[in-house]
Design a protein around this motif. Sequence first.
Motif, PDB file in Angstrom:
ATOM      1  N   LEU A 163     -40.779 -24.179  33.494  1.00 19.43           N
ATOM      2  CA  LEU A 163     -40.014 -24.982  34.443  1.00 19.43           C
ATOM      3  C   LEU A 163     -38.591 -25.243  33.957  1.00 19.43           C
ATOM      4  CD1 LEU A 163     -42.815 -27.520  35.436  1.00 19.43           C
ATOM      5  CD2 LEU A 163     -41.858 -25.721  36.887  1.00 19.43           C
ATOM      6  N   CYS A 164     -38.437 -25.516  32.671  1.00 20.66           N
ATOM      7  CA  CYS A 164     -37.098 -25.785  32.141  1.00 20.66           C
ATOM      8  C   CYS A 164     -36.207 -24.552  32.209  1.00 20.66           C
ATOM      9  CB  CYS A 164     -37.183 -26.304  30.703  1.00 20.66           C
ATOM     10  SG  CYS A 164     -37.819 -27.993  30.602  1.00 20.66           S
ATOM     11  N   THR A 165     -36.817 -23.370  32.275  1.00 19.36           N
ATOM     12  CA  THR A 165     -36.064 -22.139  32.448  1.00 19.36           C
ATOM     13  C   THR A 165     -35.898 -21.832  33.934  1.00 19.36           C
ATOM     14  OG1 THR A 165     -37.278 -21.411  30.470  1.00 19.36           O
ATOM     15  CG2 THR A 165     -35.816 -19.819  31.450  1.00 19.36           C
ATOM     16  N   GLY A 166     -36.259 -22.765  34.797  1.00 19.39           N
ATOM     17  CA  GLY A 166     -36.107 -22.587  36.237  1.00 19.39           C
ATOM     18  C   GLY A 166     -37.119 -21.656  36.847  1.00 19.39           C
ATOM     19  N   ILE A 195     -34.712 -26.524  39.758  1.00 18.14           N
ATOM     20  CA  ILE A 195     -35.965 -26.680  39.015  1.00 18.14           C
ATOM     21  C   ILE A 195     -35.668 -26.893  37.538  1.00 18.14           C
ATOM     22  CG2 ILE A 195     -38.062 -25.497  38.223  1.00 18.14           C
ATOM     23  CD1 ILE A 195     -38.167 -24.071  40.916  1.00 18.14           C
ATOM     24  N   SER A 196     -34.782 -26.061  36.991  1.00 22.86           N
ATOM     25  CA  SER A 196     -34.416 -26.161  35.580  1.00 22.86           C
ATOM     26  C   SER A 196     -33.817 -27.522  35.263  1.00 22.86           C
ATOM     27  CB  SER A 196     -33.415 -25.046  35.230  1.00 22.86           C
ATOM     28  OG  SER A 196     -32.993 -25.145  33.891  1.00 22.86           O
ATOM     29  N   SER A 197     -32.886 -27.970  36.119  1.00 25.29           N
ATOM     30  CA  SER A 197     -32.209 -29.251  35.894  1.00 25.29           C
ATOM     31  C   SER A 197     -33.185 -30.424  35.934  1.00 25.29           C
ATOM     32  CB  SER A 197     -31.119 -29.434  36.950  1.00 25.29           C
ATOM     33  OG  SER A 197     -30.514 -30.701  36.840  1.00 25.29           O
ATOM     34  N   GLU A 198     -34.071 -30.432  36.933  1.00 22.97           N
ATOM     35  CA  GLU A 198     -35.019 -31.543  37.076  1.00 22.97           C
ATOM     36  C   GLU A 198     -36.065 -31.533  35.961  1.00 22.97           C
ATOM     37  OE1 GLU A 198     -34.854 -34.099  39.285  1.00 22.97           O
ATOM     38  OE2 GLU A 198     -32.900 -33.189  39.678  1.00 22.97           O
ATOM     39  N   ALA A 199     -36.534 -30.357  35.572  1.00 22.98           N
ATOM     40  CA  ALA A 199     -37.537 -30.267  34.509  1.00 22.98           C
ATOM     41  C   ALA A 199     -36.959 -30.707  33.168  1.00 22.98           C
ATOM     42  CB  ALA A 199     -38.072 -28.836  34.409  1.00 22.98           C
ATOM     43  N   LEU A 200     -35.694 -30.360  32.900  1.00 24.33           N
ATOM     44  CA  LEU A 200     -35.063 -30.771  31.639  1.00 24.33           C
ATOM     45  C   LEU A 200     -34.933 -32.290  31.554  1.00 24.33           C
ATOM     46  CD1 LEU A 200     -32.348 -27.986  31.263  1.00 24.33           C
ATOM     47  CD2 LEU A 200     -34.204 -28.459  29.657  1.00 24.33           C
ATOM     48  N   LYS A 201     -34.818 -32.960  32.707  1.00 25.32           N
ATOM     49  CA  LYS A 201     -34.756 -34.432  32.711  1.00 25.32           C
ATOM     50  C   LYS A 201     -36.081 -35.044  32.275  1.00 25.32           C
ATOM     51  CE  LYS A 201     -31.336 -34.696  36.439  1.00 25.32           C
ATOM     52  NZ  LYS A 201     -31.106 -35.077  37.855  1.00 25.32           N
ATOM     53  N   LEU A 202     -37.159 -34.285  32.407  1.00 22.63           N
ATOM     54  CA  LEU A 202     -38.482 -34.768  32.019  1.00 22.63           C
ATOM     55  C   LEU A 202     -38.883 -34.327  30.615  1.00 22.63           C
ATOM     56  CD1 LEU A 202     -40.523 -34.089  35.288  1.00 22.63           C
ATOM     57  CD2 LEU A 202     -39.981 -36.328  34.323  1.00 22.63           C
ATOM     58  N   PHE A 203     -38.589 -33.056  30.274  1.00 25.11           N
ATOM     59  CA  PHE A 203     -39.210 -32.435  29.110  1.00 25.11           C
ATOM     60  C   PHE A 203     -38.252 -32.065  27.978  1.00 25.11           C
ATOM     61  CE2 PHE A 203     -41.733 -30.758  32.863  1.00 25.11           C
ATOM     62  CZ  PHE A 203     -42.735 -31.716  32.754  1.00 25.11           C
ATOM     63  N   SER A 204     -36.952 -32.221  28.161  1.00 24.86           N
ATOM     64  CA  SER A 204     -36.019 -31.753  27.129  1.00 24.86           C
ATOM     65  C   SER A 204     -36.134 -32.587  25.859  1.00 24.86           C
ATOM     66  CB  SER A 204     -34.582 -31.779  27.645  1.00 24.86           C
ATOM     67  OG  SER A 204     -34.087 -33.097  27.683  1.00 24.86           O
ATOM     68  N   VAL A 205     -35.755 -31.984  24.750  1.00 23.57           N
ATOM     69  CA  VAL A 205     -35.902 -32.628  23.449  1.00 23.57           C
ATOM     70  C   VAL A 205     -35.094 -33.924  23.364  1.00 23.57           C
ATOM     71  CG1 VAL A 205     -34.064 -31.253  22.374  1.00 23.57           C
ATOM     72  CG2 VAL A 205     -35.853 -32.246  20.943  1.00 23.57           C
ATOM     73  N   ASN A 206     -33.921 -33.978  23.965  1.00 19.45           N
ATOM     74  CA  ASN A 206     -33.100 -35.196  23.900  1.00 19.45           C
ATOM     75  C   ASN A 206     -33.720 -36.344  24.680  1.00 19.45           C
ATOM     76  OD1 ASN A 206     -31.093 -34.267  22.177  1.00 19.45           O
ATOM     77  ND2 ASN A 206     -29.891 -33.381  23.845  1.00 19.45           N
ATOM     78  N   VAL A 207     -34.372 -36.032  25.800  1.00 21.22           N
ATOM     79  CA  VAL A 207     -35.064 -37.065  26.578  1.00 21.22           C
ATOM     80  C   VAL A 207     -36.230 -37.630  25.779  1.00 21.22           C
ATOM     81  CG1 VAL A 207     -36.478 -37.477  28.633  1.00 21.22           C
ATOM     82  CG2 VAL A 207     -34.366 -36.147  28.823  1.00 21.22           C
ATOM     83  N   VAL A 208     -37.009 -36.749  25.150  1.00 22.00           N
ATOM     84  CA  VAL A 208     -38.154 -37.193  24.356  1.00 22.00           C
ATOM     85  C   VAL A 208     -37.686 -37.996  23.143  1.00 22.00           C
ATOM     86  CG1 VAL A 208     -40.098 -36.411  22.938  1.00 22.00           C
ATOM     87  CG2 VAL A 208     -39.643 -35.323  25.132  1.00 22.00           C
ATOM     88  N   LYS A 209     -36.617 -37.577  22.498  1.00 24.56           N
ATOM     89  CA  LYS A 209     -36.063 -38.333  21.372  1.00 24.56           C
ATOM     90  C   LYS A 209     -35.713 -39.757  21.792  1.00 24.56           C
ATOM     91  CE  LYS A 209     -33.816 -34.719  18.581  1.00 24.56           C
ATOM     92  NZ  LYS A 209     -32.491 -34.199  18.164  1.00 24.56           N
ATOM     93  N   MET A 210     -35.091 -39.891  22.947  1.00 29.74           N
ATOM     94  CA  MET A 210     -34.695 -41.217  23.432  1.00 29.74           C
ATOM     95  C   MET A 210     -35.920 -42.078  23.717  1.00 29.74           C
ATOM     96  SD  MET A 210     -32.369 -42.128  26.765  1.00 29.74           S
ATOM     97  CE  MET A 210     -33.619 -41.478  27.888  1.00 29.74           C
TER      98      MET A 210
END
Length: 405
Positions: free
Chosen positions: A322-325, A371-386
């Motif tokens: 999903l993060c790759t769209g 899809i890529s943009s919305e998935a990164l808001k959920l699963f990206s490493v920076n979001v999880v770090k926060m």
Amino acid sequence: MNVLYLTVLENTERNNIHENQIFGLRSTDINYKFLFFSPFFILNRTHLKINRNRFYKSVDCREFKIPIFSYNFYLHVILLPYLLLCVLPILIYCIVRYKPRIVHTRNLLSAFVAVIAKKISRNDFCIVSDPRSVYPEEGVIIKRWKYNRFNYRMWKKIEAWTFKNSDACLGLSELFKDYLMQYNRKSYFIPAVVNELNVFDGGQRKMLRKKLGIADNDCVLIYVGSIGLWHDVNTLIQIIKLFALKNKNFKIIALSSSLELKHKIMNNFGEKVLFCGTVPSIKVREYLTASDFGIIPGSAKCGYAYELLYETMIASKAEEYLCTGLPIIVNERIVNLKQYIERNNWGIVYSGEKKSFVGNWEYLEKERKEISSEALKLFSVNVVKMQLKELYKNLLNLNNEFVNK
């Protein structure tokens, strides 16, 4: 803030999961120390060897080899005293030396050992239990023990006791969080991390498809990773065959070391298959970008263990897709992922019972970027770090409220 990140009995040899999902958490705000207790003997279907890996030798990481087989990750309870004897003295020493405020445990074994260490050492630290999966049920699926027999019942009791004695529990999906809530009200949904380089690039897509010999009108299906337990090769073949009835112009990319998958997929689809084996992470992103749908097949196997597993999992490969769209074709049994797909229009739901698909087959470049943009808001490493930073602060009473997004 000192955080000790603990794993027990996970095989670290050539393990991209550690590189991406664990070391990816390194942060300037949090002083992580990574502590691995890995098996000394690597045992799989073809051979036995000694684990001589020294990849994780660094200032913030220590790895200790335990004289035990990797096979014993799903541990018979009779071996628990031996495991504790091997791990506890070193773990307590590291806790006294590093003085962590938080011990973040990856998998149920790690959490259990950490709770025992806290009770013995009487050190004041918080335990974040991050079990990653339903361990007792996985033991049933992998045939280490039988459902509702001695080992299973004991691990269910250990699971309940461990989570109740943790300061917080993390679920990789919303439904996994709900499962953990029965043991600990401080349970939160924090997903597995995905590298932020996993972003859709339309220009790169055209170049990669041309390089791979993929025509503009070819619809490309891709499967990445191991197969045989959580995902069944026969279910994967059924999904592709059903898809082939709808679209004659298709290709299949398989990135896997599975010889069973290679044999069956080549026998069924022949020249339409591009079987690439195992490739580096950067290459995986390229293949995902060039594809049209990623497949999360699940399995048709029945039983309580499978039902609970599929109810609580998302699958990290789905997050990477999903993060790759990349839209997903997902088995309806994988409930939480199915809900994401239906709610956000991120792909197709496959019904094994009805032998049917439901969802959108057409995704333009613009939609894949969304899809890529919305998935990164959920699963990206920076979001999880926060999210982890806020959770740690809350546990240490440095913040009044943790918002679980």
